[in-house]
Write a protein that holds these residues in place. Structure first.
Motif, PDB file in Angstrom:
ATOM      1  N   TYR A  76      51.331  75.652 -44.790  1.00 15.32           N
ATOM      2  CA  TYR A  76      50.998  75.161 -43.448  1.00 15.32           C
ATOM      3  C   TYR A  76      49.499  74.892 -43.322  1.00 15.32           C
ATOM      4  O   TYR A  76      49.067  73.821 -42.891  1.00 15.32           O
ATOM      5  CB  TYR A  76      51.391  76.189 -42.374  1.00 15.32           C
ATOM      6  CG  TYR A  76      52.868  76.350 -42.132  1.00 15.32           C
ATOM      7  CD1 TYR A  76      53.768  75.314 -42.366  1.00 15.32           C
ATOM      8  CD2 TYR A  76      53.371  77.557 -41.647  1.00 15.32           C
ATOM      9  CE1 TYR A  76      55.125  75.484 -42.138  1.00 15.32           C
ATOM     10  CE2 TYR A  76      54.732  77.732 -41.414  1.00 15.32           C
ATOM     11  CZ  TYR A  76      55.597  76.692 -41.664  1.00 15.32           C
ATOM     12  OH  TYR A  76      56.932  76.870 -41.432  1.00 15.32           O
ATOM     13  N   SER A 119      54.820  80.038 -47.102  1.00 14.57           N
ATOM     14  CA  SER A 119      54.924  79.000 -46.072  1.00 14.57           C
ATOM     15  C   SER A 119      53.639  78.920 -45.253  1.00 14.57           C
ATOM     16  O   SER A 119      53.188  77.828 -44.890  1.00 14.57           O
ATOM     17  CB  SER A 119      56.120  79.266 -45.154  1.00 14.57           C
ATOM     18  OG  SER A 119      55.999  80.519 -44.505  1.00 14.57           O
ATOM     19  N   GLY A 125      53.655  78.379 -36.537  1.00 11.38           N
ATOM     20  CA  GLY A 125      54.607  78.531 -37.634  1.00 11.38           C
ATOM     21  C   GLY A 125      54.325  79.742 -38.504  1.00 11.38           C
ATOM     22  O   GLY A 125      55.183  80.156 -39.293  1.00 11.38           O
ATOM     23  N   SER A 126      53.133  80.301 -38.360  1.00 10.62           N
ATOM     24  CA  SER A 126      52.736  81.455 -39.184  1.00 10.62           C
ATOM     25  C   SER A 126      52.704  82.755 -38.389  1.00 10.62           C
ATOM     26  O   SER A 126      52.115  83.742 -38.841  1.00 10.62           O
ATOM     27  CB  SER A 126      51.344  81.196 -39.786  1.00 10.62           C
ATOM     28  OG  SER A 126      51.317  79.988 -40.495  1.00 10.62           O
ATOM     29  N   ARG A 186      58.807  73.865 -43.804  1.00  7.39           N
ATOM     30  CA  ARG A 186      59.659  75.062 -43.680  1.00  7.39           C
ATOM     31  C   ARG A 186      60.967  74.876 -44.455  1.00  7.39           C
ATOM     32  O   ARG A 186      61.438  75.792 -45.138  1.00  7.39           O
ATOM     33  CB  ARG A 186      59.950  75.315 -42.201  1.00  7.39           C
ATOM     34  CG  ARG A 186      60.817  76.542 -41.929  1.00  7.39           C
ATOM     35  CD  ARG A 186      60.014  77.823 -42.032  1.00  7.39           C
ATOM     36  NE  ARG A 186      60.850  78.994 -41.841  1.00  7.39           N
ATOM     37  CZ  ARG A 186      61.151  79.528 -40.653  1.00  7.39           C
ATOM     38  NH1 ARG A 186      60.673  78.970 -39.543  1.00  7.39           N
ATOM     39  NH2 ARG A 186      61.892  80.601 -40.570  1.00  7.39           N
ATOM     40  N   ASN A 202      50.379  73.940 -34.618  1.00  8.59           N
ATOM     41  CA  ASN A 202      51.722  74.164 -35.160  1.00  8.59           C
ATOM     42  C   ASN A 202      51.684  75.070 -36.389  1.00  8.59           C
ATOM     43  O   ASN A 202      52.605  75.860 -36.622  1.00  8.59           O
ATOM     44  CB  ASN A 202      52.386  72.830 -35.513  1.00  8.59           C
ATOM     45  CG  ASN A 202      52.907  72.103 -34.285  1.00  8.59           C
ATOM     46  OD1 ASN A 202      53.329  72.730 -33.319  1.00  8.59           O
ATOM     47  ND2 ASN A 202      52.862  70.790 -34.308  1.00  8.59           N
ATOM     48  N   VAL A 234      55.640  70.093 -40.076  1.00  5.11           N
ATOM     49  CA  VAL A 234      55.732  71.553 -40.193  1.00  5.11           C
ATOM     50  C   VAL A 234      57.158  71.988 -40.524  1.00  5.11           C
ATOM     51  O   VAL A 234      57.379  72.837 -41.398  1.00  5.11           O
ATOM     52  CB  VAL A 234      55.238  72.233 -38.894  1.00  5.11           C
ATOM     53  CG1 VAL A 234      55.572  73.722 -38.904  1.00  5.11           C
ATOM     54  CG2 VAL A 234      53.738  72.043 -38.733  1.00  5.11           C
ATOM     55  N   ILE A 235      58.141  71.395 -39.856  1.00  2.00           N
ATOM     56  CA  ILE A 235      59.525  71.822 -40.105  1.00  2.00           C
ATOM     57  C   ILE A 235      60.003  71.357 -41.485  1.00  2.00           C
ATOM     58  O   ILE A 235      60.804  72.041 -42.138  1.00  2.00           O
ATOM     59  CB  ILE A 235      60.478  71.323 -38.987  1.00  2.00           C
ATOM     60  CG1 ILE A 235      61.808  72.089 -39.035  1.00  2.00           C
ATOM     61  CG2 ILE A 235      60.717  69.837 -39.077  1.00  2.00           C
ATOM     62  CD1 ILE A 235      61.692  73.565 -38.818  1.00  2.00           C
TER      63      ILE A 235
END
Length: 467
Positions: free
Chosen positions: A183, A179, A40-41, A165, A36, A161-162
């Motif tokens: 992460y 971010s 996410g990155s 964010r 994730n 993760v969210i």
């Protein structure tokens, strides 16, 4: 005095159960947190390698290795013991999580850098899937609460993760570099915590007693196999032995499994005596505990296929469930726009609702009386009806389905049912197996169906990207 001892034993057992539950939840989080973090990155990697379609290429290497490793898991599990296997995987995942941003920073905008991050993501996929399949296999050997705990953890990684964010967007705007740093730091930190927890867990009485039970069962089965092999060698010439076909071997394995079922189902006094004759005790040599008959890769793979056959149609529905989930989420579902907020915040809230609903679905599945095979099969088929709402919103933002409450309800029900059916399928698969060994193998089979379904779903979603 006796009551006090019983109370202490009960308290110790309860504390072991709590510790085991926490262990499986945390390891579930770790299993997908690194992946994730990479997903996410993607914006960060895309900025640093702008000549390449990072959004398409970077997720592919781990996805491919997920499936290849899942197929090889029975052989890997046979060669490397669980405590060492998990330790190596966590260490490997941490190293990759450290190297990825460093390589990106120093090799930015170069072909060599792109190759390096692709290779690193491939290696992460190997460690990640060995870790994931191993924990799924172990949880399948234990009571259903461990399956639920591990699956809850895997979904909770998405929530973590969210939430990161949300914090970054609230305080720093959509800062890609910061971010990404958070992460990877979060994933690395939790991996280290998981490593420490793992060292304690493999020394608990619950884990050690499970392993002892497995050894007893394996020694009994394998000594019977050795006797059969010796009889076969005595009754056949070398030429006849060499011509034994794969089909014959398959039939032999299947017959052994049937005999094992009959042995356990009958469970009469003679069976108990036979089992006790082969059981381990403190007076036996340590060498006898390690004298396991090892299957070669071909034999292990054949047995893997036979277990998959026994589990049918559960692996097929696991595949369908994840094809359904990954065709629509996130690619198509994030095209729905919540009114009155920016697209960034709309995506954040849809992802948040998805992850929370998924966790709740995996939690509710612990109530075993709510479902059976047919109910789960029906739910998986009905989930494809969500496509209508997702596609209608993607094609026409002014459709009847574009109201905020419909978008939210659709993603909540869709995600809840995804978590519910996936966890239920794992539980149902363990109920079809008799021995702990076969339950672990069932976990490997279902893990492959899950990862293969994810990959197929992602590829099938590609034609819908531009609708």
């Amino acid at each position: 005095m006796e009551n006090n001892e019983n109370l202490l034993m009960r308290e110790k057992k309860d504390s072991n159960q709590i510790f085991s539950y926490v262990y499986f939840v945390l390891q579930g989080i770790i299993s997908l947190l690194g992946y994730n973090a990479i997903l996410g990155s993607l914006d960060y990697f895309a900025q640093n390698f702008s000549d390449y379609n990072i959004y398409f290429y970077l997720p592919l290497p781990p996805m491919i290795t997920f499936n290849l490793v899942s197929l090889a898991m029975p052989f890997i599990a046979q060669k490397v013991l669980f405590p060492l296997r998990i330790s190596i995987c966590i260490f490997g995942m941490v190293v990759i999580l450290v190297m990825l941003p460093i390589a990106t920073n120093y090799l930015s905008q170069t072909a060599g850098g792109f190759v390096v991050i692709m290779i690193l993501s491939l290696i992460w996929g190997v460690f990640g899937q060995i870790f994931n399949s191993s924990l799924l296999g172990l949880s399948c050997m234990m009571d259903q609460s461990k399956i639920v705990a591990y699956n809850i953890g895997s979904s909770a990684s998405g929530i973590i993760v969210i939430l990161i964010r949300i914090i970054v967007v609230c305080f720093l705007g959509d800062d890609v570099n910061f971010s990404t740093l958070i992460y990877f730091l979060s994933a690395g930190f939790l991996n280290v915590v998981g490593f420490i927890l793992h060292q304690f867990y493999v020394k608990t009485t619950s884990y050690m007693s499970l392993q002892e039970k497995n050894k007893q069962s394996l020694i009994y089965q394998q000594e019977e196999q050795i006797i059969e092999d010796q009889n076969y060698l005595e009754d056949n010439s070398p030429e006849q032995i060499q011509t034994v076909s794969t089909a014959t071997y398959c039939k032999t394995i299947e017959n052994q499994k049937k005999n094992q079922r009959l042995l356990i189902q009958n469970n009469n006094e003679n069976d108990k005596k036979a089992l006790s004759h082969y059981s381990l005790n403190e007076n036996q040599d340590e060498s006898s505990k390690k004298s396991f008959h090892k299957l070669n890769f071909r034999q292990q793979f054949i047995q893997y296929l036979l277990i998959a056959k026994d589990l049918m149609p559960l692996p097929l529905f696991m595949l369908l469930s994840n094809v359904c989930a990954n065709m629509m989420y996130p690619a198509i579902s994030l095209k729905s726009q919540l009114q009155g907020i920016s697209y960034t915040w709309s995506c954040i809230w849809i992802i948040f609702m998805h992850n929370v609903s998924n966790v709740l679905g995996k939690h509710v599945v612990a109530i075993r009386s709510l479902y059976n095979n047919n109910i789960i099969y029906s739910l998986i088929i009905l989930r494809f009806l969500h496509f209508i709402i997702f596609i209608m919103n993607a094609v026409n933002s002014d459709s009847i389905f574009s109201a905020d409450w419909i978008i939210c309800l659709n993603i909540i029900v869709f995600s809840f049912s995804a978590g519910y059916t996936d966890s239920a399928l794992f539980i149902l698969s363990t109920e079809k197996m008799i021995s702990n060994y076969h339950r672990e193998q069932a976990g490997f089979v279902m893990a492959f169906s899950l990862t293969f379904g994810i990959m197929v779903g992602i590829f099938l979603a590609m034609p819908f990207q531009n609708i």
